[in-house]
Design a protein around this motif. Sequence first.
Motif, PDB file in Angstrom:
ATOM      1  N   PHE A  68      45.556  43.665  51.642  1.00  0.00           N
ATOM      2  CA  PHE A  68      44.927  44.916  52.066  1.00  0.00           C
ATOM      3  C   PHE A  68      44.525  44.889  53.539  1.00  0.00           C
ATOM      4  CE2 PHE A  68      41.059  47.771  51.903  1.00  0.00           C
ATOM      5  CZ  PHE A  68      41.755  48.947  51.698  1.00  0.00           C
ATOM      6  N   CYS A  69      43.980  43.746  54.025  1.00  0.00           N
ATOM      7  CA  CYS A  69      43.513  43.672  55.423  1.00  0.00           C
ATOM      8  C   CYS A  69      44.588  43.154  56.368  1.00  0.00           C
ATOM      9  CB  CYS A  69      42.262  42.801  55.526  1.00  0.00           C
ATOM     10  SG  CYS A  69      42.550  41.017  55.410  1.00  0.00           S
ATOM     11  N   GLY A  70      45.627  42.570  55.830  1.00  0.00           N
ATOM     12  CA  GLY A  70      46.719  42.087  56.671  1.00  0.00           C
ATOM     13  C   GLY A  70      46.614  40.626  57.071  1.00  0.00           C
ATOM     14  N   ALA A  71      45.521  39.957  56.731  1.00  0.00           N
ATOM     15  CA  ALA A  71      45.353  38.553  57.121  1.00  0.00           C
ATOM     16  C   ALA A  71      46.401  37.663  56.459  1.00  0.00           C
ATOM     17  CB  ALA A  71      43.949  38.069  56.757  1.00  0.00           C
ATOM     18  N   VAL A  72      46.748  37.973  55.227  1.00  0.00           N
ATOM     19  CA  VAL A  72      47.760  37.196  54.513  1.00  0.00           C
ATOM     20  C   VAL A  72      49.062  37.981  54.504  1.00  0.00           C
ATOM     21  CG1 VAL A  72      48.414  36.066  52.355  1.00  0.00           C
ATOM     22  CG2 VAL A  72      45.990  36.202  53.015  1.00  0.00           C
ATOM     23  N   GLY A  73      50.110  37.323  54.998  1.00  0.00           N
ATOM     24  CA  GLY A  73      51.426  37.943  54.980  1.00  0.00           C
ATOM     25  C   GLY A  73      52.324  37.216  54.000  1.00  0.00           C
TER      26      GLY A  73
ATOM     27  N   CYS B 171      39.592  40.208  52.223  1.00  0.00           N
ATOM     28  CA  CYS B 171      39.518  41.621  51.829  1.00  0.00           C
ATOM     29  C   CYS B 171      39.490  41.828  50.319  1.00  0.00           C
ATOM     30  CB  CYS B 171      40.688  42.398  52.427  1.00  0.00           C
ATOM     31  SG  CYS B 171      42.300  41.967  51.735  1.00  0.00           S
ATOM     32  N   GLY B 172      39.797  40.785  49.560  1.00  0.00           N
ATOM     33  CA  GLY B 172      39.844  40.960  48.110  1.00  0.00           C
ATOM     34  C   GLY B 172      41.145  41.576  47.628  1.00  0.00           C
ATOM     35  N   GLY B 173      42.027  41.888  48.541  1.00  0.00           N
ATOM     36  CA  GLY B 173      43.291  42.519  48.167  1.00  0.00           C
ATOM     37  C   GLY B 173      44.184  41.568  47.381  1.00  0.00           C
ATOM     38  N   HIS B 174      44.810  42.115  46.352  1.00  0.00           N
ATOM     39  CA  HIS B 174      45.653  41.290  45.494  1.00  0.00           C
ATOM     40  C   HIS B 174      47.012  41.029  46.124  1.00  0.00           C
ATOM     41  CE1 HIS B 174      43.173  42.618  41.745  1.00  0.00           C
ATOM     42  NE2 HIS B 174      42.474  41.999  42.656  1.00  0.00           N
ATOM     43  N   LEU B 175      47.583  39.874  45.807  1.00  0.00           N
ATOM     44  CA  LEU B 175      48.845  39.470  46.423  1.00  0.00           C
ATOM     45  C   LEU B 175      49.967  39.277  45.409  1.00  0.00           C
ATOM     46  CD1 LEU B 175      47.233  37.013  48.930  1.00  0.00           C
ATOM     47  CD2 LEU B 175      48.697  38.929  49.592  1.00  0.00           C
ATOM     48  N   PHE B 176      49.766  38.355  44.489  1.00  0.00           N
ATOM     49  CA  PHE B 176      50.822  38.063  43.510  1.00  0.00           C
ATOM     50  C   PHE B 176      50.215  37.263  42.368  1.00  0.00           C
ATOM     51  CE2 PHE B 176      50.862  34.892  46.891  1.00  0.00           C
ATOM     52  CZ  PHE B 176      50.841  33.688  46.208  1.00  0.00           C
ATOM     53  N   THR B 177      50.992  37.128  41.292  1.00  0.00           N
ATOM     54  CA  THR B 177      50.602  36.300  40.154  1.00  0.00           C
ATOM     55  C   THR B 177      51.719  35.328  39.837  1.00  0.00           C
ATOM     56  OG1 THR B 177      49.198  38.011  39.155  1.00  0.00           O
ATOM     57  CG2 THR B 177      50.004  36.281  37.691  1.00  0.00           C
ATOM     58  N   GLU B 178      51.389  34.047  39.807  1.00  0.00           N
ATOM     59  CA  GLU B 178      52.383  33.056  39.410  1.00  0.00           C
ATOM     60  C   GLU B 178      52.422  32.965  37.883  1.00  0.00           C
ATOM     61  OE1 GLU B 178      51.616  30.137  43.286  1.00  0.00           O
ATOM     62  OE2 GLU B 178      50.743  29.655  41.337  1.00  0.00           O
TER      63      GLU B 178
ATOM     64  N   TYR C 180      53.278  42.189  43.348  1.00  0.00           N
ATOM     65  CA  TYR C 180      53.033  43.584  43.002  1.00  0.00           C
ATOM     66  C   TYR C 180      53.804  44.488  43.957  1.00  0.00           C
ATOM     67  CZ  TYR C 180      49.300  40.768  41.168  1.00  0.00           C
ATOM     68  OH  TYR C 180      48.602  39.752  40.579  1.00  0.00           O
ATOM     69  N   ALA C 181      54.443  45.493  43.400  1.00  0.00           N
ATOM     70  CA  ALA C 181      55.273  46.376  44.217  1.00  0.00           C
ATOM     71  C   ALA C 181      54.473  46.965  45.375  1.00  0.00           C
ATOM     72  CB  ALA C 181      55.866  47.485  43.350  1.00  0.00           C
ATOM     73  N   ALA C 182      53.186  47.245  45.130  1.00  0.00           N
ATOM     74  CA  ALA C 182      52.355  47.850  46.172  1.00  0.00           C
ATOM     75  C   ALA C 182      52.103  46.889  47.335  1.00  0.00           C
ATOM     76  CB  ALA C 182      51.019  48.303  45.576  1.00  0.00           C
ATOM     77  N   THR C 183      52.298  45.582  47.093  1.00  0.00           N
ATOM     78  CA  THR C 183      52.063  44.576  48.133  1.00  0.00           C
ATOM     79  C   THR C 183      53.249  44.447  49.075  1.00  0.00           C
ATOM     80  OG1 THR C 183      50.690  43.377  46.548  1.00  0.00           O
ATOM     81  CG2 THR C 183      51.374  42.147  48.479  1.00  0.00           C
TER      82      THR C 183
END
Length: 156
Positions: free
Chosen positions: A24-29, A92-99, A109-112
Motif C-alpha cells: 500500500f505504501c510502496g516500501a515493499v516491491g 503500512c499494513g498493506g497485504h502482499l502475498f500468502t505462501e 493478490y491480484a490487487a497487489t
Amino acid sequence: MPAVDTHPSSEQGLENKTYQGACFCGAVGISVTGAPVAAGYCHCESCRSWSASPVNAFTLWKPQSMRITRGGEHIAGYAKTSKSHRKWCTKCGGHLFTEHPGWDVVDVYAATIPDFPFRAGVHVNYQETRLRIRDGLPKMKDLPKEMGGSGETLPE
Ligand SMILES: [Zn+2]
Ligand SMILES: [Zn+2]
C-alpha cells in the motif's frame, strides 16, 4: 479472416514478462514473471477475514516466479495454520502475498500487482460465499481435487 489468438496471456512472448507490484505504501516491491499457475476468486472465510473484503482475487505462482524487489526488511508474516503463511508490510499494513508451502505456490493478490492482466478462471470455496458473482465461470464448492478438495461445483 486473420486468426485470432484467444489465449494471449498463456502463449508465446509472455513467458518471461515481468509484472511489478507493491504494498500500500510502496516500501515493499515485488514482481512476478511469466504466467500464474491459476487465477480466480476465493470466497472462503479466511480470505474474507484477512482481506477485509467479500472476496479475494488470487493469482497462484510457483515460488521461484516471485521476487521481492525492495523493502524485504519490512515484511512480516503470520501463519494461523501451516497451510498459509500470510505476508504484509510493517510500515503500512498493506497485504502482499500468502505462501502455501503444501501446494508449492504463492498467492500474490491480484490487487497487489495492478500491472498484471488479471483474468479469473475459477471461483473456489463458493459454499462460503457472501457475494454471489454471476460471471459464468465454474464455482467450485471448495477446492479442486488436486488441491485436496471435493472437486464439486455449485450453481452460481
Ligand atoms: Zn507498505
Ligand atoms: Zn480463501
